[in-house]
Each structure stands twice: as C-alpha cells, then as structure tokens.
Motif scaffolding. Structure first.
Motif, PDB file in Angstrom:
ATOM      1  N   GLN A 106       0.829  -1.200   0.000  1.00 54.33           N
ATOM      2  CA  GLN A 106       0.000   0.000   0.000  1.00 54.33           C
ATOM      3  C   GLN A 106       0.866   1.253   0.000  1.00 54.33           C
ATOM      4  O   GLN A 106       1.886   1.299   0.681  1.00 54.33           O
ATOM      5  CB  GLN A 106      -0.885   0.024   1.239  1.00 54.33           C
ATOM      6  N   ARG A 123      14.118   1.465   3.378  1.00 56.67           N
ATOM      7  CA  ARG A 123      13.840   0.770   4.629  1.00 56.67           C
ATOM      8  C   ARG A 123      12.438   0.171   4.659  1.00 56.67           C
ATOM      9  O   ARG A 123      12.180  -0.789   5.381  1.00 56.67           O
ATOM     10  CB  ARG A 123      13.988   1.733   5.814  1.00 56.67           C
ATOM     11  N   VAL A 124      11.513   0.771   3.919  1.00 56.49           N
ATOM     12  CA  VAL A 124      10.120   0.343   4.049  1.00 56.49           C
ATOM     13  C   VAL A 124       9.595  -0.330   2.781  1.00 56.49           C
ATOM     14  O   VAL A 124       9.014  -1.406   2.835  1.00 56.49           O
ATOM     15  CB  VAL A 124       9.221   1.548   4.418  1.00 56.49           C
ATOM     16  N   ARG A 127       3.919   6.777   2.825  1.00 55.48           N
ATOM     17  CA  ARG A 127       3.457   8.002   3.472  1.00 55.48           C
ATOM     18  C   ARG A 127       3.746   7.942   4.959  1.00 55.48           C
ATOM     19  O   ARG A 127       4.187   8.924   5.559  1.00 55.48           O
ATOM     20  CB  ARG A 127       1.957   8.172   3.250  1.00 55.48           C
ATOM     21  N   ALA A 128       3.461   6.785   5.545  1.00 52.47           N
ATOM     22  CA  ALA A 128       3.704   6.638   6.979  1.00 52.47           C
ATOM     23  C   ALA A 128       5.184   6.873   7.268  1.00 52.47           C
ATOM     24  O   ALA A 128       5.529   7.603   8.197  1.00 52.47           O
ATOM     25  CB  ALA A 128       3.284   5.246   7.436  1.00 52.47           C
ATOM     26  N   ALA A 129       6.053   6.266   6.450  1.00 54.08           N
ATOM     27  CA  ALA A 129       7.494   6.420   6.675  1.00 54.08           C
ATOM     28  C   ALA A 129       7.876   7.889   6.594  1.00 54.08           C
ATOM     29  O   ALA A 129       8.638   8.394   7.413  1.00 54.08           O
ATOM     30  CB  ALA A 129       8.265   5.596   5.665  1.00 54.08           C
ATOM     31  N   LYS A 130       7.322   8.581   5.606  1.00 54.55           N
ATOM     32  CA  LYS A 130       7.683   9.995   5.453  1.00 54.55           C
ATOM     33  C   LYS A 130       7.138  10.825   6.611  1.00 54.55           C
ATOM     34  O   LYS A 130       7.810  11.730   7.099  1.00 54.55           O
ATOM     35  CB  LYS A 130       7.137  10.527   4.128  1.00 54.55           C
ATOM     36  N   SER A 131       5.919  10.502   7.057  1.00 57.47           N
ATOM     37  CA  SER A 131       5.371  11.271   8.169  1.00 57.47           C
ATOM     38  C   SER A 131       6.178  11.025   9.438  1.00 57.47           C
ATOM     39  O   SER A 131       6.188  11.838  10.344  1.00 57.47           O
ATOM     40  CB  SER A 131       3.905  10.905   8.404  1.00 57.47           C
ATOM     41  N   PRO A 176      12.207  -3.672   1.274  1.00 56.04           N
ATOM     42  CA  PRO A 176      12.106  -4.974   1.943  1.00 56.04           C
ATOM     43  C   PRO A 176      10.803  -5.699   1.637  1.00 56.04           C
ATOM     44  O   PRO A 176      10.771  -6.919   1.559  1.00 56.04           O
ATOM     45  CB  PRO A 176      12.184  -4.616   3.432  1.00 56.04           C
ATOM     46  N   GLN A 177       9.744  -4.919   1.439  1.00 58.82           N
ATOM     47  CA  GLN A 177       8.467  -5.573   1.152  1.00 58.82           C
ATOM     48  C   GLN A 177       8.375  -6.060  -0.284  1.00 58.82           C
ATOM     49  O   GLN A 177       7.525  -6.883  -0.612  1.00 58.82           O
ATOM     50  CB  GLN A 177       7.318  -4.603   1.438  1.00 58.82           C
ATOM     51  N   THR A 200       0.289   3.807   1.517  1.00 57.45           N
ATOM     52  CA  THR A 200       0.313   4.440   2.844  1.00 57.45           C
ATOM     53  C   THR A 200       1.588   4.103   3.603  1.00 57.45           C
ATOM     54  O   THR A 200       1.991   4.855   4.477  1.00 57.45           O
ATOM     55  CB  THR A 200      -0.874   3.994   3.718  1.00 57.45           C
ATOM     56  N   TYR A 201       2.234   2.954   3.268  1.00 55.24           N
ATOM     57  CA  TYR A 201       3.476   2.616   3.965  1.00 55.24           C
ATOM     58  C   TYR A 201       4.523   3.704   3.731  1.00 55.24           C
ATOM     59  O   TYR A 201       5.207   4.128   4.653  1.00 55.24           O
ATOM     60  CB  TYR A 201       4.024   1.275   3.496  1.00 55.24           C
TER      61      TYR A 201
END
Lengths: 366, 424
Positions: B317, B337-338, B322-326, B341-342, B319-320
C-alpha cells in the motif's frame, strides 16, 4: 472562533483551496484556526474534502491556493518528513517486515537518535498504550485493536506536538472502537498534544472532540463544540448530518424578535427559532430533535403549539422507545422517549397531539 | 494446541474416536479432489515424469556391452588389463561366437557406436569385423586371434579390450565422469587431457551468464514494475500490454530481431558509425558472443521478472511510504527501509523464474551465442540430435537438474521459499 487571535494559532488554514483536476474544487476556501492542545475533529460524508485537508496538513497533497501555517510558519513548501507531524493512518500502515519495537524505533532512527535513548523511548511509548510486552511481535500477529495502539504509539514516540488521525478506528468493531475513543482522548489530554482527527462517524466526533468541523461540499458547514453542534445546528445539512433529526417544510409567515411563525406545507402554523431565515415568504426547513418532542400534554407548556399526529410504528429499543409518526404529511417523523415506568407505549393507529418548545424548533435554510 | 485434559482419544457422539470420524467425513472430499486433479496428474506422469525418468536412467545404463557380447565379457574376467597384453585365444573365440549372434540381430553396429564414445575407431572396427566374422568358425582349429588381427590390427592392441572390459558392467558412471571432464583410467577416474575439457567450462559459463542475465533483469525490471504498480489502473494496464508484447511474438522472431540489431552491419553499429562514435573500420562485435546472448536473453526473459515484481508491488500500500515519510524518513530512506524490503519476495520470485529459465535456455544462445555464448543446453542438444550420445546428454541434463535443485535449496535456506510471492 472568529474572536480567536491569529497569534494563538498553532495550526492555521487560510483561504485554502484544492483541486485535483483543475476543474472541480475539492476544498473550497477553507479557513481554520486551531489553538495548541485542541482536539479537533473533521467530520463529513465521504468526498466532503476532510481527508484532503488532512493530507494537505501532513504534506502529502499540496494546496492549490492559500496558506497552511504551523506554529506561525508557512509549511506549504516543507516536505512531509520535515514537518514533524505524527500521523495515524486508516489501516495503521505498520511496517509488516519490522517488529513492533522496530516500527516504533523507526522515527527515532531516522532522527539519528542513540540506541539506548531509542530503546528507552520505545519502551515508554509501548507502556503508554499498555503494549509493553509486545515489542518483539510482528504487526500481523496482533489483533486490530493492538495494531491500532501500536500505530498510535508510533505517531507519538517522536514527541510530535501535532498528531493527525485519519479514521483510525474505522476497522475496529463497535465495542473496541468505543474503548479506543476514550483511550485516544485520554492519551491526547495527558500529553497535551494537538490532534486533528478525521472521521465520518458522528458519535466518535461528538464524544472525543473539543470542537468539530462539519465538512460538506468542500466547505466547513459549522465549526463548534459538540454540544453546540448538536443542539444548535446552523444549517439544515448539519442538523441532518449530526444525530437524528425531524424536518418539516414550510414558508416563513412572519418573524418577531427571536420567534418565527412558519406555515407548514399542509397549512398548520408553528413557532420556531429563526436561524438562517430573515424575511417572511422564505422557504424553510424546520428541524426538531426526536427527544425534544413531547406528546404527554401534562408535560407540555401551556402555550405550546401542538400538531396532530398519527402513530405509524412503535419500536422498543430497550433504553428508549422509538415511535414513527405521520406529522403534517411527513411519514418519517420520529420521536424518542425514555423507557420510564410511567411512560405510555403508543399503539400504531392512535391519534395524538405533539408539541415542543419554540427554541427547540429551528427554522433553517430550505 | 489441544487443551484436552482427559486421557484417551476424544470420542464422537456415536462412540467412535473423533479422529476416525473426521477422517471418514473428509474421505469423500479427498477422493473428489483427487479425481479432479487425476487427468492432469496422469498426463504429467505419462508425458513428462516418465520420459524424464527414462532419460535420467540412460545416464547410468550400460547393458549393451553385456547383452551383445555375453561370452566375451565372461571370458575377459580372467584377463589382467594391467599386463598390457592382448587376451588369449579363448577370448577371441568367445568374441567370434558373440559377434555371429550379434550380426544376425544387427546389434553389433550399435555396440560399435556405443564404444566409439569411449574409444575413437570402435564403430568402424565392429562394422568391419561384423562383415567378416560370418566366415569364421568358433569351433574350428584355426587361430581366431590371428584372424581378428587380420581384419583390423586394433584387435591386437590392449586398448579395445580395456574399453570392452571397463564398460562391461550393466551400470556405469562413465557418462557422468565424461560430463565433468573426467574419464575412466586404469586407476579409477582421472581428469581428461586439458584440450578435451569442455563441460565444466560450459557449466561455469551457463551459471555465470544466467546470473548476469538475472541481475540485468532485476535492474531493468524493478523500476518498470514500480512505475506500473504506482500508476492508475487504466494506464498500468495499457503499459502492461507493452511489457507482455514480447510474449505474443515468436521467440525465434525476437531473437532474429536481435541479430538484425546487433550484427556488425546492423542497426546499432550503423547508428554508432553515423554518429561518429565508432569508426567504420572498428565496428563493435556484439553478436555471436556472450554479450549478444546476454542482451537477447535479458530482453526475452524480462517479462518473467516484471510480472511477479509487479504483482507483489501492487499489494504494497502507498500508505506505507506516506507513513514512513510522516515519521521523518526522506524519500530514499522510506524507499530503502520500508518499500524495498516488502518488494523482496517479488524480486525473489522473478529471480528464480528467470534464473531457472535461463540456465536451461537453448534457442537464443544457439542463434546469437556463437562460440563463446553457448550454454550447456546447446551441448546437450548436440548430443541428443547429432552425436546421438544420449547417455552423455542424460548425464549432463541430470547434473543441470541437480544444480538447479541445489540452488533452489540454497535459496530456500538463505531467503526462505515462503518469501517468494507471485502476487496476492
């Protein structure tokens, strides 16, 4: 709100507009000032622009026009990772390949914090959401509620002063959702953080917020504390959207001070409080909350205006009775009465008379 | 898992053990499942597994010597190969008797062909001897030893006898030794002379080039898969057609197209010369070598890399990021990093596909590979269709299969096969 000075503002939207396609405005002229420590909820139907506002504040969308300020400085051109705003996402967005502790350490790591300090903060954050023993687990091994807590802890661990939450409880079942509402509110109050919370669930908005901004059609329809929002809706959208509401349509006959005389479409006259009607002859929607309607004549004011009604349906809901009536041609007129020992259970077909206080009956825009 | 505290098995309502009840209830389901896959299972067994098993068996099977020359093999048992002497009369009589039978059954030429793999000249030796053995009389008094040496003086040298003796057992590891550039010597396996070594080089080259091709596919495919996964569905589907386009074109056409592109008078060289980057007399050699094979195969196998990567990335998604950036990560950190790996399971799946496909690739190296860009599979094909040494081809194939399984196992140990996703 208007009397709030700009200098107290922590978050400020000034004349913000947003368009995705260059033809339609998703957010139309948004002005909003939030003081530090406030819990503000953006409430509205989907497509009302509330999430877009949140994303502009977080930095994932750029405003087409206008200025967004955080603590006095414009953040329009600051990339999201430099804004230092914590965010809780709808589906939590916990990184699946990291453990809970690694998820929490991530914002500290990218801030180049030392290992021991990092571990200390992670531990404190986990304890705060009562998840101290789950540091070694993967997000997939946690239940929805637990993931929710971790997402919250991750947004708070780097001590952001502003935390945004995008429908964070949407995926939880009702009971857990109610529990988490209190939990989030408690933590927010304890830490004194400023929260912008987006939801389409009005109960959530009413129970958690200091103020609620009701969005529709890209505008804030009303910005007020929950009680004011419920009891004194400023337009018929807000009245309809927040809580249950009965509407009767009619034309304003005359306005005298704080009372308006409205002729309903079937010819009956009622007294209302004029909210956004100004002249006789204007069409209006009259709004009355179901629990403010009274049919027991003894409890009614002597000079209260009454209307004839026919009972169509009686629903037993445990703590309350919900009765559907036909009033002035409207077959969806609902009244709610508390399940008290002396309360009458109305049978369908019964003819009754109902009334209310003029100040509970608000004449809004048509 | 069971929190059962009572001793003994749990019983169903009618008193039978619960497990048996359950098994009975599930039996119908299992039978139906089996019936559903039965046609495919049979098809695969008959047309795929069985031929492969038969082929692999050929890599050790060696009954022809014993079947054709049973008496000779028996008589040779007493002969001492280390003495470097020709066997005595008795062996020649046995040979004559065996050959008479073999000539009637016309199996002596096949034996000749078989022994020719091990000793050059054996084929003609047996054909020649077969023609003239009819006149010999194994029961007569005349020296058959002299007669045979009269037919061909090779019979008077120990080499042919050595070969017959070495390959007389029913099973042999000779093909396998051959496949790893070794041969059977008097003192067990020994390395072949250096100028005859070819297979290890080919195996090494096959592995190396497959790795290079897999690597180039990852480098070229990852950004494409990323773009596809992050575009709106409509645009992504449109671009997907471009990715899949090579699938709809014949493999031969695609490879031949590369020939047109890469050859010295080809499009790329012409453009380079026209631009003045390369002199007309120094046109680049880009085909009939490793470079040509790598370029053409990377192009051909790229969709196999992009598709699994794309389907895995689609499930990541946005959002991963976005979450990392936030949380304060820069674009690069958030990706590395996010996101990355996925996406590894997709890379893993694509790499396994591409690597295993390329390790056994045949047509493309055959057409654009020249001498330095051919794979082990080209050699296998040569032994199957030209030299007809099926035993050696089978041994080479078996080794290739073993290498693939070994790599697969290693991959499972290092990355974990659970980490391979084709989507979802």
């Amino acid at each position: 709100m208007a009397d709030m000075k700009s200098s107290e503002a922590f978050v400020e939207f000034e004349r913000v507009q947003k368009s995705y396609d260059g033809e339609n405005l998703v957010v139309k002229d948004l002005n909003l000032i939030m003081p530090k420590g406030e819990f503000l909820t953006m409430l509205g139907p989907s497509g009302s622009g509330k999430t877009t506002c949140l994303m502009m504040l977080a930095g994932f969308e750029t405003a087409t026009h206008g200025d967004i300020r955080l603590d006095g400085t414009s953040i329009n051109n600051i990339p999201p990772h430099k804004r230092g705003i914590g965010m809780v996402f709808q589906n939590y967005a916990l990184f699946p390949h990291m453990t809970v502790a690694e998820n929490l350490a991530f914002p500290l790591e990218v801030r180049k914090m030392g290992k021991s300090e990092r571990e200390q903060k992670v531990k404190r954050a986990l304890d705060m959401v009562q998840m101290g023993e789950f540091g070694g687990r993967r997000p997939a091994q946690l239940s929805g509620g637990q993931q929710q807590r971790i997402a919250l802890a991750r947004a708070l661990v780097f001590e952001a002063e502003l935390v945004l939450m995008d429908e964070p409880l949407g995926a939880l079942d009702k009971q857990l959702r109610e529990h988490m509402q209190f939990e989030i509110k408690r933590i927010a109050d304890d830490l004194g953080i400023t929260v912008v919370y987006v939801t389409h669930d009005q109960t959530e908005a009413l129970t958690m917020s200091d103020r609620v901004a009701v969005f529709d059609d890209g505008r804030i329809q009303q910005l007020a504390p929950p009680d004011k929002l419920y009891e004194e809706p400023e337009n018929s959208f807000v009245a309809q959207f927040i809580g249950e509401n009965n509407t009767l349509e009619g034309v304003v006959k005359e306005i005298k001070g704080d009372t308006a005389l409205v002729r309903l479409d079937d010819g009956e006259l009622i007294d209302c409080k004029p909210i956004n009607v100004t002249q006789p002859g204007e069409r209006t929607r009259v709004s009355i909350r179901p629990e403010r309607v009274e049919y027991n004549k003894e409890r009614l004011h002597e000079d209260a205006h009454t209307l004839k009604a026919e009972v169509l349906e009686f629903i037993y809901m445990g703590d309350i009775f919900r009765t559907r009536l036909r009033v002035a041609g409207n077959e969806d007129f609902v009244i709610k009465t508390r399940n008290a020992p002396d309360q009458v259970r109305l049978r369908p077909g019964t003819q009754i008379e109902i009334g209310w206080l003029p100040e509970d009956c608000r004449a809004l825009d048509a | 898992m069971s929190d059962q505290t009572t001793s003994g098995p749990v019983l169903a309502a009618d008193g039978t053990p619960l497990k048996r009840s359950l098994a009975r209830a599930l039996r119908m389901q299992k039978l139906r499942a089996l019936a559903l896959i039965a046609p495919l299972l049979l098809f695969v067994l008959i047309t795929f597994i069985a031929p492969i098993a038969d082929m692999l068996f050929r890599s050790v099977e060696n009954q022809i010597v014993q079947d054709t020359l049973p008496q000779t093999v028996e008589a040779l048992a007493d002969w001492d190969p280390s003495a470097s002497e020709v066997p005595d009369e008795e062996v020649f009589r046995a040979l004559a008797a065996d050959l008479k039978v073999a000539v009637k059954a016309k199996t002596h030429t096949r034996l000749g062909t078989r022994l020719n793999y091990e000793m050059t000249g054996a084929s003609s030796l047996f054909r020649k001897s077969g023609r003239r053995v009819k006149k010999m009389d194994p029961e007569g008094d005349a020296s058959l030893k002299e007669a045979f040496i009269g037919i061909d003086k090779k019979w008077g040298e120990p080499e042919i006898w050595n070969t017959i003796l070495t390959y007389s057992p029913k099973y042999t590891n000779g093909y396998f030794l051959n496949a790893v550039d070794m041969q059977k010597g008097p003192d067990g396996p020994e390395a072949r002379p250096e100028n005859q070594q070819i297979y290890m080089i080919l195996f090494g080259r096959t592995l190396f080039m497959s790795l290079v091709i897999t690597g180039s596919c990852i480098l070229l495919g990852y950004p494409v898969a990323w773009i596809l996964a992050n575009l709106p569905t409509r645009t992504a589907n449109l671009l997907m057609i471009l990715v899949l386009l090579p699938f709809w074109t014949s493999l031969l056409v695609r490879t031949s197209a590369w020939k047109v592109m890469l050859q010295q008078q080809g499009v790329i060289n012409d453009v380079l010369v026209w631009l003045g980057l390369v002199g007309d007399d120094a046109r680049l050699v880009m085909i009939n070598n490793q470079f040509g094979t790598i370029v053409a195969m990377t192009h051909i196998l790229l969709p196999f890399m992009i598709l699994p990567m794309y389907s895995v990335m689609q499930t990541i998604q946005p959002t991963y990021l976005r979450a990392a950036k936030s949380l304060g990560a820069t674009n690069w950190t958030a990706f590395w990093r996010v996101y990355f790996p996925q996406s590894v399971p997709g890379i893993g799946a694509g790499s396994i596909l591409v690597f295993i496909l390329s390790i056994g690739y045949y047509i493309t190296p055959e057409i654009v590979g020249g001498n330095t860009g051919t794979f082990i599979s080209n050699r296998i094909a040569y032994h199957i269709s030209s030299s007809l040494n099926w035993g050696l081809a089978a041994a080479l194939g078996a080794i290739l299969l073993a290498v693939v399984l070994l790599l697969y196992y290693a991959y499972d140990k290092i990355v974990g096969i659970d980490n391979v996703k084709l989507g979802g």
